[in-house]
Design a protein around this motif. Structure first.
Motif, PDB file in Angstrom:
ATOM      1  N   PRO A  89     -48.521  61.101  -8.405  1.00 44.60           N
ATOM      2  CA  PRO A  89     -48.909  59.687  -8.418  1.00 44.60           C
ATOM      3  C   PRO A  89     -49.658  59.242  -7.160  1.00 44.60           C
ATOM      4  O   PRO A  89     -50.632  58.499  -7.247  1.00 44.60           O
ATOM      5  N   ALA A  90     -49.224  59.712  -6.002  1.00 45.36           N
ATOM      6  CA  ALA A  90     -49.900  59.321  -4.759  1.00 45.36           C
ATOM      7  C   ALA A  90     -51.332  59.858  -4.735  1.00 45.36           C
ATOM      8  O   ALA A  90     -52.260  59.176  -4.291  1.00 45.36           O
ATOM      9  N   ALA A  91     -51.535  61.076  -5.232  1.00 44.47           N
ATOM     10  CA  ALA A  91     -52.888  61.651  -5.288  1.00 44.47           C
ATOM     11  C   ALA A  91     -53.756  60.864  -6.261  1.00 44.47           C
ATOM     12  O   ALA A  91     -54.946  60.642  -6.006  1.00 44.47           O
ATOM     13  N   ALA A  92     -53.178  60.432  -7.360  1.00 42.84           N
ATOM     14  CA  ALA A  92     -53.923  59.641  -8.350  1.00 42.84           C
ATOM     15  C   ALA A  92     -54.378  58.313  -7.739  1.00 42.84           C
ATOM     16  O   ALA A  92     -55.531  57.912  -7.890  1.00 42.84           O
ATOM     17  N   GLU A  93     -53.471  57.656  -7.027  1.00 43.73           N
ATOM     18  CA  GLU A  93     -53.825  56.381  -6.401  1.00 43.73           C
ATOM     19  C   GLU A  93     -54.869  56.571  -5.299  1.00 43.73           C
ATOM     20  O   GLU A  93     -55.833  55.813  -5.212  1.00 43.73           O
ATOM     21  N   ARG A  94     -54.682  57.588  -4.497  1.00 47.04           N
ATOM     22  CA  ARG A  94     -55.605  57.860  -3.393  1.00 47.04           C
ATOM     23  C   ARG A  94     -57.011  58.167  -3.915  1.00 47.04           C
ATOM     24  O   ARG A  94     -58.001  57.666  -3.409  1.00 47.04           O
ATOM     25  N   SER A  95     -57.089  58.982  -4.939  1.00 45.78           N
ATOM     26  CA  SER A  95     -58.389  59.411  -5.471  1.00 45.78           C
ATOM     27  C   SER A  95     -59.121  58.280  -6.189  1.00 45.78           C
ATOM     28  O   SER A  95     -60.334  58.151  -6.066  1.00 45.78           O
ATOM     29  N   THR A  96     -58.387  57.462  -6.947  1.00 46.91           N
ATOM     30  CA  THR A  96     -59.039  56.424  -7.759  1.00 46.91           C
ATOM     31  C   THR A  96     -59.230  55.115  -7.012  1.00 46.91           C
ATOM     32  O   THR A  96     -60.120  54.341  -7.350  1.00 46.91           O
ATOM     33  N   GLY A  97     -58.353  54.839  -6.052  1.00 44.47           N
ATOM     34  CA  GLY A  97     -58.398  53.552  -5.372  1.00 44.47           C
ATOM     35  C   GLY A  97     -57.615  52.474  -6.091  1.00 44.47           C
ATOM     36  O   GLY A  97     -57.645  51.307  -5.708  1.00 44.47           O
ATOM     37  N   TYR A  98     -56.908  52.857  -7.143  1.00 49.36           N
ATOM     38  CA  TYR A  98     -56.113  51.915  -7.928  1.00 49.36           C
ATOM     39  C   TYR A  98     -54.630  52.265  -7.834  1.00 49.36           C
ATOM     40  O   TYR A  98     -54.279  53.404  -7.547  1.00 49.36           O
ATOM     41  N   VAL A  99     -53.768  51.281  -8.152  1.00 53.72           N
ATOM     42  CA  VAL A  99     -52.323  51.535  -8.186  1.00 53.72           C
ATOM     43  C   VAL A  99     -51.914  51.943  -9.598  1.00 53.72           C
ATOM     44  O   VAL A  99     -52.568  51.571 -10.573  1.00 53.72           O
ATOM     45  N   LEU A 100     -50.831  52.715  -9.697  1.00 54.25           N
ATOM     46  CA  LEU A 100     -50.318  53.115 -11.004  1.00 54.25           C
ATOM     47  C   LEU A 100     -50.080  51.886 -11.866  1.00 54.25           C
ATOM     48  O   LEU A 100     -49.607  50.864 -11.380  1.00 54.25           O
ATOM     49  N   GLY A 101     -50.416  51.999 -13.127  1.00 54.79           N
ATOM     50  CA  GLY A 101     -50.294  50.870 -14.035  1.00 54.79           C
ATOM     51  C   GLY A 101     -51.541  50.008 -14.030  1.00 54.79           C
ATOM     52  O   GLY A 101     -51.690  49.131 -14.858  1.00 54.79           O
ATOM     53  N   GLY A 102     -52.442  50.288 -13.112  1.00 58.16           N
ATOM     54  CA  GLY A 102     -53.687  49.536 -13.025  1.00 58.16           C
ATOM     55  C   GLY A 102     -54.879  50.461 -12.823  1.00 58.16           C
ATOM     56  O   GLY A 102     -55.964  50.019 -12.455  1.00 58.16           O
ATOM     57  N   ILE A 103     -54.683  51.758 -13.060  1.00 62.62           N
ATOM     58  CA  ILE A 103     -55.781  52.702 -12.874  1.00 62.62           C
ATOM     59  C   ILE A 103     -56.777  52.530 -14.012  1.00 62.62           C
ATOM     60  O   ILE A 103     -56.425  52.625 -15.184  1.00 62.62           O
TER      61      ILE A 103
END
Length: 170
Positions: A101-115
Motif C-alpha cells: 500500500p505504501a508503494a502504491a501511494e508513493r508511486s501514484t500520489g494518491y491515498v488508498l481509497g482515492g487512487i
C-alpha cells in the motif's frame, strides 16, 4: 442523485485533483460526482456505487499490483475482484501480487481509497477489464475519497494508455 460539482481550472485555489486537471487538459467530456465519504465504509467502491445510485458494475476500482516486480495498474469493476494471474498474462508477465500500500501511494500520489488511474505521478502499465467495453460511461476515482469521475471507457483507455483484457473475477 449525487451532487455534481463544477470543474475548476488548474491553478485556481481548489483547482481539482491531478486526475481532474488531467481530464480538463485532455478535453474529453467527463462529469465529476462528489459524495460524503464515510470513513467506516467497508468498501470504497461499493460506497461510491451506492452514493451515485449506479450499478456496482459501472463503478471501477483502481488497484496496484506488482507483476514480476514492476508496479502495474488494474482497473476492475467494484462488483468483482482482480484475477492476478490474468493481470500478469495481460502484461506479458509470469507472477503478480498486490502491491505494498505504501508503494502504491508513493508511486501514484494518491491515498488508498482515492487512487485514480488518471493523473498519477508516474505513468505505469495499466490494464482495464474488458467489462468496461460497451458501456456508455464508467466511474473511477477522481483522486480522493468521496470524489468520482464519469467518462467514456474508450477515453479512460486512451488517456491511461491502457490495454483492455479480462482481468476481473465475478
Amino acid at each position: 442523485m449525487p451532487k455534481k460539482t463544477k470543474q475548476k481550472k488548474a491553478g485556481q485555489p481548489g483547482g481539482g485533483t491531478p486526475a481532474t486537471v488531467a481530464l480538463t487538459a485532455s478535453g474529453v467530456p467527463f462529469t465529476v460526482h462528489a459524495y460524503a465519504h464515510d470513513p467506516a465504509a467497508a468498501s470504497y467502491g461499493e460506497e461510491a456505487a451506492e452514493a451515485l445510485g449506479v450499478a456496482p458494475e459501472q463503478v471501477f476500482k483502481t488497484l496496484l499490483a506488482e507483476v514480476d516486480g514492476a508496479l502495474t495498474v488494474a482497473v476492475v469493476p467494484v462488483s468483482g475482484s482482480l484475477d492476478l494471474k490474468a493481470l500478469a498474462t495481460a502484461v506479458g508477465g509470469k507472477r503478480a501480487a498486490m502491491a505494498d500500500p505504501a508503494a502504491a501511494e508513493r508511486s501514484t500520489g494518491y491515498v488508498l481509497g482515492g487512487i485514480s488511474p488518471l493523473g498519477q505521478r508516474k505513468r505505469l502499465p495499466t490494464v482495464v477489464d474488458t467489462s468496461a467495453q460497451g458501456r456508455a460511461t464508467v466511474c473511477v476515482s477522481a483522486g480522493r475519497r468521496g470524489l468520482e469521475v464519469e467518462l467514456a471507457p474508450e477515453d479512460l483507455v486512451a488517456l491511461t494508455g491502457a490495454r483492455v483484457a479480462p482481468i476481473a473475477r465475478s
